[in-house]
Design a protein around this motif. Structure first.
Motif, PDB file in Angstrom:
ATOM      1  N   LEU A   3      21.796  31.690  -2.063  1.00 28.33           N
ATOM      2  CA  LEU A   3      20.365  31.453  -2.234  1.00 28.33           C
ATOM      3  C   LEU A   3      19.975  30.165  -1.525  1.00 28.33           C
ATOM      4  N   GLN A   5      16.455  27.838  -0.569  1.00 28.41           N
ATOM      5  CA  GLN A   5      15.038  27.641  -0.847  1.00 28.41           C
ATOM      6  C   GLN A   5      14.405  26.889   0.314  1.00 28.41           C
ATOM      7  N   THR A  10      12.399  32.105  -0.743  1.00 25.25           N
ATOM      8  CA  THR A  10      13.809  32.136  -1.108  1.00 25.25           C
ATOM      9  C   THR A  10      14.504  33.100  -0.158  1.00 25.25           C
ATOM     10  N   MET A  26      20.853  39.833  -8.069  1.00 20.95           N
ATOM     11  CA  MET A  26      19.458  39.448  -7.846  1.00 20.95           C
ATOM     12  C   MET A  26      18.627  39.656  -9.109  1.00 20.95           C
ATOM     13  N   TYR A  30      16.701  36.769 -11.062  1.00 21.85           N
ATOM     14  CA  TYR A  30      15.300  36.950 -10.692  1.00 21.85           C
ATOM     15  C   TYR A  30      14.367  35.833 -11.163  1.00 21.85           C
ATOM     16  N   PHE A  33      13.644  33.029  -8.588  1.00 22.14           N
ATOM     17  CA  PHE A  33      12.834  33.213  -7.378  1.00 22.14           C
ATOM     18  C   PHE A  33      11.637  34.149  -7.581  1.00 22.14           C
ATOM     19  N   ASP A  36       8.454  33.163  -5.741  1.00 25.30           N
ATOM     20  CA  ASP A  36       8.595  32.873  -4.315  1.00 25.30           C
ATOM     21  C   ASP A  36       8.492  34.163  -3.502  1.00 25.30           C
ATOM     22  N   VAL A  38      10.396  36.438  -0.841  1.00 21.16           N
ATOM     23  CA  VAL A  38      11.839  36.663  -0.738  1.00 21.16           C
ATOM     24  C   VAL A  38      12.199  37.305   0.605  1.00 21.16           C
ATOM     25  N   HIS A  63       8.362  42.915  -7.262  1.00 18.22           N
ATOM     26  CA  HIS A  63       8.036  41.627  -6.637  1.00 18.22           C
ATOM     27  C   HIS A  63       6.684  41.690  -5.917  1.00 18.22           C
ATOM     28  N   PHE A  70       8.356  40.553  -0.031  1.00 17.58           N
ATOM     29  CA  PHE A  70       9.755  40.953  -0.197  1.00 17.58           C
ATOM     30  C   PHE A  70      10.158  41.623   1.107  1.00 17.58           C
TER      31      PHE A  70
END
Length: 110
Positions: A3, A5, A10, A26, A30, A33, A36, A38, A63, A70
């Motif tokens: 991971l 940032q 992320t 993930m 979760y 992130f 964020d 992804v 997401h 995503f």
């Protein structure tokens, strides 16, 4: 799974786990992130199938419903075979471009 940032993005880099194991990790992480955008990089996988990408569908839909991007990065799959609900691009630069475009659309209310 690695991971990284970068601001509100992320980046999740696949190491050696199977796609199913990666998705389970993930889901467990979760909360780290969820707010964020992804990017998932699967460039280390030599053989990738449409079925592998579709495994991310539930996580992607969740997401994206929360108004976050995503994006999956892989150059080993034909993007025409992928469902429209999942965004797959061949390079990390294109992933950043997609996120930038989606953020502009969200800012404009689309």
């Amino acid at each position: 799974m690695i991971l990284n940032q970068e601001g509100n993005i992320t980046i999740i880099t696949h190491e050696t786990a199977s796609i199913i194991e990666l998705i389970k990790k993930m889901q467990a992480l979760y909360p780290k992130f969820k707010n964020d955008n992804v990017i998932i990089t699967l460039t280390a996988i030599n053989k990738l199938s449409t079925k592998d990408i579709v495994e991310f569908l539930e996580l992607s839909n969740t997401h994206r419903a929360a108004k976050h991007s995503f994006v999956i990065v892989s150059d080993k799959i034909d993007v025409d075979d992928i469902p429209d609900e999942i965004i797959v691009v061949p390079t990390i630069e294109e992933a950043y471009d997609i996120i930038e475009m989606e953020e502009m659309e969200r800012d404009l209310g689309f």
